[in-house]
Each structure stands twice: as structure tokens, then as C-alpha cells.
Enzyme design. Structure first.
Site, short mmCIF file in Angstrom:
data_model
loop_
_atom_site.label_atom_id
_atom_site.label_comp_id
_atom_site.label_asym_id
_atom_site.label_seq_id
_atom_site.Cartn_x
_atom_site.Cartn_y
_atom_site.Cartn_z
CB VAL A 290 -1.01 0.06 1.18
CG1 VAL A 290 -1.97 -1.09 1.13
CG2 VAL A 290 -0.29 0.12 2.53
CE LYS A 291 2.97 1.86 4.59
NZ LYS A 291 3.82 1.09 5.47
#
Ligand SMILES: *Cc1c(COP(=O)(O)O)cnc(C)c1O
Length: 384
Positions: free
Chosen positions: A181-182
Site C-alpha cells: 500500500v506504500k
């Protein structure tokens, strides 16, 4: 309609090709892609050195280990972060000391750090919440005056800038995460950047058991020595190939994130029940997350309703002092964080990732507005 997730990696054909090429090369770990990724990453953030590791959590753990702080030393940090930040302090047998956050940016409140200092305080581990850099000049002032080390957990902030300098070039040590998700991903992975050569050399040892050896394919010999007690926190070559190809698209992906976040802010700021955090003009935001506060609307009902309508919200974060494990440690008085408590009750994270389509953003905006209207009415009814 399919549920719109809260976060999602952006994987293109070029990523798949880059990974396949390494898989077919026969050199899967400790190889040339690791060095290439580290060198490009360091150049990108403007630091002298970068060390790739197996996760953002490993990066935090090793960064603290490399500092060689005395046992029982205290490390100031924020309670409004992912547990990995303060867990890394505990892995090193150090004591986390939580300091409340700013009501405007939700970053650690530098002015409250002063009253949390003791003779045992050695470092400040701060987080650029949501991708917005902390007030670095104030933190550096405190660090210089009190002789403290600064470690930046920049898991949210790859690509962010503070007064013209990239995050990763500011603190003594900076850590990044490449969780899916980064801002960029390697599946799992992380990086530590520094300008300090002795830190760099120690980190190389620490992520490879503590062994002073290079791969025989790089001309290394069979013999080696164990210099200190390290770990196996290496990142593989195929993950580094993915990291490189993602890094090449970082600027474009962050631009997409910023566009979507600006649209949320533009179209929702007029809703009286919604407040956004303050965006400082001191830097560039990396927009890992777009969060908002709900005023006079039940956040938990709002979350449920959004999900029913196919929009996945999230809560970043449950304050760390609330967790059973931390409460048992008795590290802090959970009533000592009025700002964190207040923000935690009201906060929700909207979906934000580069591949969100305009139609999906339209739908999210409409759903947020309709949900507010609906909950406001039912709130009015229960008051009658
Ligand atoms: C994601 C994250 C981490 C941990 O990173 P992993 O790569 O998942 O180990 C640490 N700190 C913060 C603030 C994060 O958001």
C-alpha cells in the site's frame, strides 16, 4: 459493484518484465540489483548511502540497533502510527516515550517533546504522518540542543520534501517501507538512508547476520568473520528489480495521488461536518494517505455505511498506548494524549492509490456526501 479498496499497488507490465528478467538470471539474492536499487534510491532522496532490507519494520529495527544506545535509553516517538514504529524500539530493549500529536497535521508535537525529555532520552523517532513531513527545523533544533539523534520513519513519505530537500536526506537515519500500500512496493521490503559512513557500514553487517563477507560472485572469498550479532534481513534481487521499476514511476504515481487528494479536499471542504488536516507550505506532501475528520458524525457508523456502499475506509491509526501489550508494559498514562484521542475518534481514511479512476473518485465523493446527509438526519432523529 466491486468494493473499492482503501489502498492498492500499481503494477505495470514493465514491473513484471523487470522481475522475470532477474528470476531468469540465476542471481536471486545479494546480487547486482540490490546495489543498483540502493544507489538509485540514495541518488533519488539525496543521501550518500542506502541499505535495502526485508521490510520497513526491519529497517526501523536495524536503524535503532545501529545507534548502539545504552540499554534502558528512552526514545521519543508518536503514538499515532503503525505499531511497527514503537515495536522496533522494544526489539532493541529501549523504552518508547510517547508524545502527543499536533491537532493540525497529526504529526508529533515538537513543542511537547521538551517536557518528555529525561536524562535517559537519546533519540527522537518521528513519523511523517500520511506523507506530510514533520517540522524538521524544530526537531533539529531540539536534537542539537539536547544532544539527541533523529530517526525518521518515512514509511509514508517517499518523494516528500521539506524546504526543498527530499525526505531521506534530512535525519541521521531515515527508514522507508515498500509494503504494497506504500508509495512504491517490492511486495515486502524497506530501505534505510544515511549520510554517515560508519552507520552505513554497520547497517550492511546488521542485515547480513553480522558477517563481513561479500558474495563470491562479487569476488568474495570463502572465509569470513562475525563482527556483531546481526540478522538475515536481506531484500532479494527480484524484489529490488521491482523496486527499481517502481522508483522510475514514483513521480508519476505520487502526482496521481496528489491529484486525487486535492480533488477530495476541493470537493469536500465545503461540507461543514468534514475537516482536513492542515497542509503545510513548507514542503511537498507524498500523499500516502488522505484522511479527514468527521465532526458530529459517528465515525464507526460512517465507516460501516461507506462499506455497505462499496467504499473501503480505514482508520490510521489506533493509538499505540491502547493496545493490550503496551498497556501491560505500563509505559504511559493513556489519558496523557488528549489530541491523539480526539483525532482518533473522528478520523477516517479515504481510498487513495494511483490506479483509482476518475469514475471511482466521483463515486467515492458522492457516497461520502450522501452518507453524511443520511447520518446527520438519523442523528437529528435520535436527538428528538
Ligand atoms: C508500513 C509502515 C511500517 C512498517 O513497514 P512494513 O514494511 O510493513 O514492515 C512502519 N511504520 C509506518 C508508519 C508504516 O506505515
Amino acid at each position: 459493484m466491486e468494493l473499492i479498496p482503501n489502498g492498492r499497488p500499481s503494477i505495470e507490465d514493465e514491473d513484471v518484465t523487470a522481475v522475470s528478467m532477474v528470476l531468469q538470471s540465476g542471481w536471486l539474492t545479494t546480487g547486482p540489483k540490490v546495489k543498483e536499487f540502493e544507489e538509485e534510491f540514495a541518488t533519488y532522496v539525496g543521501s550518500k548511502y542506502a541499505v535495502a532490507v526485508s521490510s520497513g519494520t526491519a529497517a526501523l529495527e536495524l536503524a535503532l540497533t545501529a545507534l548502539d544506545l545504552p540499554k534502558e535509553a528512552e526514545v521519543i516517538t508518536t503514538p499515532f502510527t503503525f505499531v511497527a514504529t514503537s515495536n522496533a524500539i522494544l526489539y532493541n530493549s529501549l523504552k518508547p516515550v510517547f508524545v502527543d500529536i499536533e491537532p493540525t497535521t497529526f504529526n508529533i508535537d515538537a513543542d511537547k517533546i521538551i517536557s518528555a525529555l529525561t536524562p535517559r532520552t537519546r533519540a527522537i523517532l518521528y513519523v511523517d504522518y500520511a506523507g506530510q513531513p514533520c517540522n524538521f527545523s524544530r526537531l533539529r533544533e531540539i536534537a542539537t540542543e539536547k544532544n539527541l539523534l533523529l530517526i525518521e520513519d518515512a514509511s509514508h513519505a517517499l518523494g516528500a520534501e521539506y524546504r526543498g530537500k527530499k525526505v531521506g536526506s534530512l535525519a541521521h537515519l531515515t527508514t522507508f517501507s515498500f509494503h504494497p500500500v506504500k508509495n512504491i512496493t517490492t511486495g515486502e521490503g524497506g530501505m534505510i538512508t544515511t549520510n554517515d559512513e560508519s552507520m552505513y557500514k554497520k547497517l550492511l553487517l546488521l542485515r547480513n547476520h553480522g558477517l563481513d563477507k561479500s558474495d563470491q560472485r562479487f569476488g568474495g572469498e570463502w572465509s569470513y568473520d562475525l563482527k556483531l550479532l546481526g540478522r538475515n534481513y536481506r531484500l532479494t534481487d527480484f524484489q529490488c528489480a521491482l523496486g527499481l521499476s517502481q522508483l522510475h514511476r514514483l513521480a508519476a504515481m505520487n502526482r496521481k495521488r496528489a491529484e486525487i487528494a486535492r480533488r477530495y479536499i476541493r470537493e469536500l471542504s465545503a461540507v461543514p461536518e468534514i475537516t482536513f488536516p492542515k497542509i503545510s507550505t513548507d514542503g511537498v506532501h507524498a500523499w500516502h494517505l488522505c484522511v479527514l475528520l468527521l465532526n458530529n458524525i459517528d465515525r464507526n457508523l460512517f465507516y460501516k455505511e461507506l462499506k455497505l456502499q462499496g467504499v473501503q475506509g480505514n482508520v490510521h491509526y489506533i493509538p499505540i498506548y491502547k493496545f493490550e501489550y503496551y498497556q501491560k508494559l505500563g509505559l504511559c498514562d493513556p489519558t496523557a494524549f488528549p489530541v491523539t484521542e480526539d483525532i482518533f475518534q473522528k478520523i477516517i481514511t479515504l481510498p487513495l492509490y494511483p490506479d483509482l479512476t476518475e469514475k471511482e473518485v466521483d463515486y467515492i465523493l458522492q457516497t461520502v456526501k450522501e452518507t453524511i446527509t443520511k447520518l446527520k438526519k438519523s442523528g437529528e432523529r435520535t436527538k428528538l
